[in-house]
Design a protein around this motif. Structure first.
Motif, mmCIF file in Angstrom:
data_model
loop_
_atom_site.group_PDB
_atom_site.id
_atom_site.type_symbol
_atom_site.label_atom_id
_atom_site.label_comp_id
_atom_site.label_asym_id
_atom_site.label_seq_id
_atom_site.Cartn_x
_atom_site.Cartn_y
_atom_site.Cartn_z
ATOM 1 N N GLY A 9 -9.315 -51.569 86.053
ATOM 2 C CA GLY A 9 -10.436 -52.190 85.373
ATOM 3 C C GLY A 9 -11.087 -53.290 86.184
ATOM 4 N N PHE A 10 -12.063 -53.970 85.556
ATOM 5 C CA PHE A 10 -12.635 -55.183 86.116
ATOM 6 C C PHE A 10 -11.754 -56.349 85.660
ATOM 7 N N VAL A 11 -11.065 -56.977 86.555
ATOM 8 C CA VAL A 11 -10.212 -58.113 86.201
ATOM 9 C C VAL A 11 -11.009 -59.402 86.362
ATOM 10 N N ILE A 12 -11.112 -60.157 85.269
ATOM 11 C CA ILE A 12 -11.745 -61.476 85.311
ATOM 12 C C ILE A 12 -10.636 -62.492 85.064
ATOM 13 N N PRO A 13 -10.023 -63.004 86.128
ATOM 14 C CA PRO A 13 -8.788 -63.794 85.947
ATOM 15 C C PRO A 13 -9.008 -65.199 85.410
ATOM 16 N N MET A 14 -10.211 -65.753 85.547
ATOM 17 C CA MET A 14 -10.493 -67.122 85.091
ATOM 18 C C MET A 14 -9.542 -68.130 85.732
ATOM 19 N N ASP A 15 -9.279 -67.927 86.997
ATOM 20 C CA ASP A 15 -8.351 -68.782 87.734
ATOM 21 C C ASP A 15 -9.043 -69.946 88.435
ATOM 22 N N GLY A 16 -10.290 -70.199 88.051
ATOM 23 C CA GLY A 16 -11.046 -71.304 88.640
ATOM 24 C C GLY A 16 -12.018 -70.866 89.699
ATOM 25 N N GLY A 17 -11.897 -69.618 90.160
ATOM 26 C CA GLY A 17 -12.746 -69.152 91.250
ATOM 27 C C GLY A 17 -13.997 -68.414 90.804
ATOM 28 N N ARG A 18 -14.135 -68.192 89.491
ATOM 29 C CA ARG A 18 -15.283 -67.453 88.959
ATOM 30 C C ARG A 18 -15.492 -66.150 89.725
ATOM 31 N N ARG A 19 -14.441 -65.336 89.781
ATOM 32 C CA ARG A 19 -14.508 -64.083 90.524
ATOM 33 C C ARG A 19 -14.195 -62.914 89.600
ATOM 34 N N ILE A 20 -14.689 -61.748 89.992
ATOM 35 C CA ILE A 20 -14.421 -60.494 89.303
ATOM 36 C C ILE A 20 -13.789 -59.548 90.318
ATOM 37 N N ILE A 21 -12.659 -58.989 89.964
ATOM 38 C CA ILE A 21 -11.968 -58.049 90.859
ATOM 39 C C ILE A 21 -12.263 -56.640 90.369
ATOM 40 N N ARG A 22 -13.018 -55.892 91.147
ATOM 41 C CA ARG A 22 -13.314 -54.504 90.786
ATOM 42 C C ARG A 22 -12.126 -53.621 91.164
ATOM 43 N N ASP A 23 -11.870 -52.598 90.345
ATOM 44 C CA ASP A 23 -10.679 -51.763 90.517
ATOM 45 C C ASP A 23 -9.457 -52.664 90.658
ATOM 46 N N GLY A 24 -9.343 -53.600 89.731
ATOM 47 C CA GLY A 24 -8.281 -54.593 89.811
ATOM 48 C C GLY A 24 -7.039 -54.180 89.042
ATOM 49 N N CYS A 25 -5.991 -54.947 89.253
ATOM 50 C CA CYS A 25 -4.711 -54.707 88.590
ATOM 51 C C CYS A 25 -4.103 -56.029 88.145
ATOM 52 N N VAL A 26 -3.405 -55.983 87.026
ATOM 53 C CA VAL A 26 -2.583 -57.105 86.583
ATOM 54 C C VAL A 26 -1.184 -56.561 86.327
ATOM 55 N N LEU A 27 -0.198 -57.125 87.028
ATOM 56 C CA LEU A 27 1.191 -56.713 86.869
ATOM 57 C C LEU A 27 1.914 -57.740 86.017
ATOM 58 N N VAL A 28 2.518 -57.266 84.926
ATOM 59 C CA VAL A 28 3.228 -58.135 83.985
ATOM 60 C C VAL A 28 4.714 -57.837 84.057
ATOM 61 N N ASP A 29 5.510 -58.883 84.178
ATOM 62 C CA ASP A 29 6.965 -58.741 84.184
ATOM 63 C C ASP A 29 7.533 -59.632 83.081
ATOM 64 N N GLY A 30 8.061 -59.007 82.040
ATOM 65 C CA GLY A 30 8.554 -59.784 80.916
ATOM 66 C C GLY A 30 7.417 -60.497 80.216
ATOM 67 N N ASP A 31 7.540 -61.809 80.049
ATOM 68 C CA ASP A 31 6.492 -62.569 79.350
ATOM 69 C C ASP A 31 5.535 -63.253 80.311
ATOM 70 N N ARG A 32 5.605 -62.902 81.602
ATOM 71 C CA ARG A 32 4.796 -63.586 82.619
ATOM 72 C C ARG A 32 3.940 -62.622 83.416
ATOM 73 N N VAL A 33 2.851 -63.160 83.948
ATOM 74 C CA VAL A 33 2.040 -62.434 84.916
ATOM 75 C C VAL A 33 2.743 -62.506 86.265
#
Length: 463
Positions: A9-33
């Motif tokens: 998907g389009f990942v909008i991480p809101m990590d302060g950089g105002r960036r959009i990651i196209r064809d992005g991924c978020v890996l979750v392990d347990g209760d954490r990113v």
């Protein structure tokens, strides 16, 4: 512990950089990113994780609603639509809530929480829970649902609103000592409960319902218990007039006088604050919970949010209540927040889509003292995330995902919601609450509340 890979998907991480990651991924392990990045960066580390296909979707942090009334979901559509705030409260909202018992309030809270989860809200600030609402039952509901909740115990010792004395009905008045005792007991029992998902704060009633002595006592209690305070501030002109008559100052001067400024101090509306107030709020880390729908419907005015942001004030978003907003949908609230500032200033550049998305995520996390663990998708932070599907005609063609998210999407486009690494909504279905039963209970308890009123209400005449 479970591992999930949100992929494509389009990942909008809101990590302060105002960036959009196209064809992005978020890996979750347990209760954490665990990881956030492009497929090329993340896939080599995702062996064994369950894949969640997010192609054609936005993956974003869970939203934080900084001002809600759990008890008001039940009276959505009951209160007339065309009333100013004080009449609206005195003749309708307080009258209805003043006959609630704990089961009525719990039915309302379940409806509110179900709507929030299904529209992408993963944390909220409840402004004040009256003792008649049954704090324990609502906390148990928060625990069961999987959402994060700041539950604020209402604190009061008078029955007025601004300059109007004794206008609260008997059913809404509480004893000061009982308020304090219940706050202490609920803080002992529930603060940090539900695996850290519940915080217990002090919820001050509006000016005119709290004495000077109680303001000071509440501020001291918050320091002693290391907890937050929330309240309605400068919502209507009458509030400012009251501060000036009673305290000889404006909104921030009133709050400063009683040691009520600072971090984890969240004040709803602030429609009528000025530049001096903004400077004080910014310097102390005080949060404004902006509620555009509620302010518009009640004709309260337009909060100067773009000016607040320029002054460095932390501004979150709030949906407020069922009869003043008619929705607990933060995606809808973002659009209104953006458009309203453009109209107020006659400047289309007054506020951006990034600004309002930050208000709904990072700023909300800061408001509740959780920016280190919530509000963005970053390694080590809590896995509170939302998948918004763009597979709807109103969101096509898929172009700028940020613009689509803020200006075109609504909560009905939310597909998946995760809190603490656990799915609470998947493929549009809530996994933690029985949706059909929640809706059935809401209708049953509304009828029950209406039958308890001293005078009957014809719902078809309240439009």
């Amino acid at each position: 512990m479970s591992r999930f890979l949100f992929k494509g998907g389009f990942v909008i991480p809101m990590d302060g950089g105002r960036r959009i990651i196209r064809d992005g991924c978020v890996l979750v392990d347990g209760d954490r990113v665990e990881m956030v990045g492009s497929a090329e960066q993340v896939l080599p580390y995702a062996a064994g994780a369950e894949t969640v296909d997010a192609e054609g979707c936005v993956i974003m942090p869970g939203m934080v609603d900084t001002h809600i009334h759990l008890a008001q979901a039940l009276i959505r559509g009951v209160v007339p639509d065309n009333l100013p705030l004080i009449d609206w409260l005195r003749n309708w909202v307080w009258r209805l809530q003043g006959v609630y018992d704990a089961e009525d309030a719990k039915a309302s809270a379940a409806l509110c929480i179900l709507e929030m989860l299904k529209t992408g809200t993963t944390a909220f600030v409840e402004v004040h829970l009256h003792s008649r609402y049954g704090f324990n039952g609502i906390a148990e509901l928060v625990e069961k649902s999987g959402i994060r909740g700041v539950l604020s115990k209402s604190v009061m010792d008078m029955g007025g609103y601004a300059s109007e004395e004794n206008i609260l009905p008997p059913g809404m008045v509480e004893d000061k000592d009982a308020c304090i005792r219940e706050f202490k007991e609920m803080h002992r029992r529930w603060n940090g409960g539900a695996g850290g998902r519940i915080d217990v704060w002090l919820g001050l009633r509006s000016a005119g319902a709290v004495s000077n002595e109680l303001y000071l006592e509440a501020a001291a209690l918050a320091e002693e218990y290391d907890t937050g305070i929330t309240n309605h501030v400068a919502e209507v002109r009458e509030d400012i007039e009251y501060y000036r008559r009673a305290f000889g100052t404006g909104a921030s001067g009133f709050l400063e006088k009683f040691n009520l400024l600072g971090e984890r101090r969240v004040y709803a509306h602030c429609v009528w604050i000025n530049e001096e107030d903004m400077r004080r709020f910014a310097a102390t880390g005080t949060t404004v919970a902006h509620c555009p729908s509620s302010n518009m419907k009640l004709g309260s005015g337009i909060a100067p949010v773009s000016d607040m942001l320029k002054h460095g004030v932390n501004v979150g978003l709030g949906c407020d209540g069922g009869p003043s907003n008619d929705s607990y949908d933060m995606l809808r609230e973002m659009k209104l927040a953006a458009l309203l500032q453009k109209v107020r200033t006659l400047n289309p550049q007054a506020i951006s889509a990034w600004d309002v998305l930050e208000m709904a995520t990072r700023n909300g996390a800061y408001a509740i003292g959780r920016l280190k663990t919530l509000g963005s998708l970053e390694p080590g932070k809590k896995a509170d995330l939302v998948v918004v599907s763009l597979k709807h005609p109103s969101l096509h063609p898929i172009s700028n995902p940020l613009s689509l998210l803020v200006y075109a999407a609504t909560g009905s486009n939310v597909r998946d919601v995760m809190v603490d690494g656990r799915f609470v909504v998947r493929d549009g279905k809530c996994l933690t609450l029985d949706e059909e039963q929640v809706l059935k209970n809401a209708n049953r308890h509304l009828e029950r509340v209406l039958n308890k009123l001293d005078k009957p209400v014809n719902l078809l005449t309240t439009i």
